[in-house]
Scaffold this active site. Sequence first.
Site: not given
Length: 419
Positions: A22-23, A116, A123, A306, A399
């Site tokens: 994902k990242n 998030c 953030r 994570d 997500r």
Amino acid sequence: MSKFIIQGGSKLSGTIEVKGAKNLALKIIPASILSSSPITITNLPNIEDVNKSLELIESLGGKVERSSNSCTIDTSNIKNAKLDNHLAGQFRASIMFTAPLLARFGKVEFPHPGGCVLGAGGRPIDLFLDGFAAFGAKISLNERSYIIEAPILVGCEFFFNIVSVTATESMLMCACLAKGTTTLKNCAMEPEIIALANYLTEMGVKISGIGSPTMIIEGITNINAGVFDVIPDRIEAGTFAIMAALTKSNIKITNCNPKHLEILLNIFKKQEIVFETADTSIEIFPTETIKPYGIKTHEYPGFPTDLQPPFTLLATQANGTTLVHETIYDQRLLFTDMLNHMGADIITFDPHRVRVTGPTKLYGHKLISPDLRAGITLILAGLIATGTTQIDNIYQVDRGYENIDQRLKALGANITRVE
Ligand code: UD1
């Protein structure tokens, strides 16, 4: 709103394949804007955040051809460098569009990104703004948007006061199209950043120091585009490895890179969890007694924040006390309250530190997924709990984890999605 209903206690076994990271997917999609040639992305995870990123490309005027695990993006028709407020406000990774738009069009307008909320003040994006300014950009703010303007980005020397994954990737992308040489210091070194930098190198940019804290980049005027294969998701792989240990199951995790999980596997050894690795797989064997082992989250190659939530859950089943120190985010231990509702014994010292005493029996509960990584952790808790666990707001899990219910069902989990 969709929810998961989980009946705990099923024995799991079999093989689970890890999807693309994902990242990294969330960076290579916006990186397509750096070039006006089309890019094909393979091993693309089919997750909500990827859908949103592709929608954002389309909302800018780009073309996307998509199959479930790949896509081709053509950004040659993008004329507009203003991010849709509604779409961009929905997910944090929309911030990844700002650098490539600025680098290609000399201007970008965007709202504060959503996603998030993990820090006390949300953030922040100060590192991005400082970075853009270092390249010579002018920054202004109206009621709803940031406006960044720089007809020419000029290579610079920039030091990140905080090690940040997305800020490192963003300044790397600016540097690729900036005039002259850029030196980035105190860079994050995650495997996803290395993969992105290697791709940009293949596409014609000269980058030295890839994978180290200092990268030196020689900007060019035209970046090529080609085929990009997304590397396996190390967080998904680590989560599945923890799930196997937690449920005392024999599970083989395939299509992963164990080298990206060195710290977790080292800790597993200390915990006497039995496992075997091959080049692209990790097999976990049932371990009756798990030893406690404290962790402190850290940028790569340290313990990934994570993986902290699932690891904290694992600690509830270890024999003794575990200190968990979350250094990156100050709201990432809040979910431990929910584990306590299920029967865990977790004492909070301060927003960054908890003590977990195990092993404790967990009991099914009605819960709401607060964010992506806590959400998957609650699912894992449901798998070992006695009775039924209901988890609401599972959009947060969709997500980042593709088709998670079906993939866990295939291992024997009793999990049902209720729309
Ligand atoms: C990325 C990952 C996320 C992971 C995190 C840490 C993506 C899409 N997300 O998030 O899954 O949890 O790395 O490994 O890649 N910070 C500032 N100012 C900024 C930016 C960040 O103070 O402008 C702070 C953050 O509040 C945090 C720290 O820097 O305390 C690290 O955050 P960062 O690495 O930027 O996380 P993300 O890149 O958002």
